[in-house]
Scaffold this motif. Structure first.
Motif, short mmCIF file in Angstrom:
data_model
loop_
_atom_site.label_atom_id
_atom_site.label_comp_id
_atom_site.label_asym_id
_atom_site.label_seq_id
_atom_site.Cartn_x
_atom_site.Cartn_y
_atom_site.Cartn_z
N ILE A 191 0.85 -1.19 0.00
CA ILE A 191 0.00 0.00 0.00
C ILE A 191 0.89 1.24 0.00
N PRO A 192 0.36 2.38 -0.45
CA PRO A 192 1.15 3.61 -0.43
C PRO A 192 1.53 4.01 1.01
N LYS A 193 2.69 4.63 1.13
CA LYS A 193 3.16 5.06 2.44
C LYS A 193 2.17 6.02 3.10
N ARG A 194 1.62 6.94 2.35
CA ARG A 194 0.67 7.89 2.93
C ARG A 194 -0.59 7.19 3.43
N THR A 195 -1.01 6.15 2.75
CA THR A 195 -2.16 5.37 3.22
C THR A 195 -1.81 4.69 4.53
N PHE A 196 -0.62 4.11 4.59
CA PHE A 196 -0.17 3.45 5.82
C PHE A 196 -0.11 4.45 6.97
N GLU A 197 0.45 5.62 6.72
CA GLU A 197 0.53 6.64 7.76
C GLU A 197 -0.86 7.05 8.24
N GLY A 198 -1.81 7.15 7.31
CA GLY A 198 -3.18 7.48 7.69
C GLY A 198 -3.80 6.41 8.58
N ILE A 199 -3.52 5.15 8.28
CA ILE A 199 -4.03 4.05 9.11
C ILE A 199 -3.47 4.19 10.52
N GLU A 200 -2.16 4.44 10.62
CA GLU A 200 -1.54 4.58 11.94
C GLU A 200 -2.07 5.80 12.70
N GLN A 201 -2.55 6.79 11.99
CA GLN A 201 -3.09 7.99 12.63
C GLN A 201 -4.57 7.85 12.96
N GLY A 202 -5.13 6.67 12.68
CA GLY A 202 -6.51 6.42 13.05
C GLY A 202 -7.54 6.86 12.03
N ARG A 203 -7.11 7.12 10.79
CA ARG A 203 -8.06 7.53 9.77
C ARG A 203 -8.79 6.35 9.13
#
Length: 69
Positions: free
Chosen positions: A31-43
């Protein structure tokens, strides 16, 4: 705790356990890094069950590779 927060917590724990950077974890999961970061941020993520299966699969695969080395 809602589902997005629980998923974020689980993903963060998995990444810490495996010692991945966010970029490496995203690459492993495909998955894209930004998607992964969003998941970790609770989005959230539209397919949380599939993400959990992928994490579990990668954890098993990594463990098997280490044992086989």
């Amino acid at each position: 705790m809602n589902e997005n927060e629980k998923l974020a917590q689980d993903v963060k724990a998995w990444r810490a356990k495996e010692g991945f950077t966010a970029a490496a974890a995203a690459k492993v999961l495909g998955i894209p890094k930004r998607t992964f970061e969003g998941i970790e941020q609770g989005r959230g993520f539209p397919y949380p069950v599939l993400l959990r299966v992928a994490i579990e699969s990668e954890t098993r695969s990594l463990g098997a590779n280490l044992k086989g080395s």
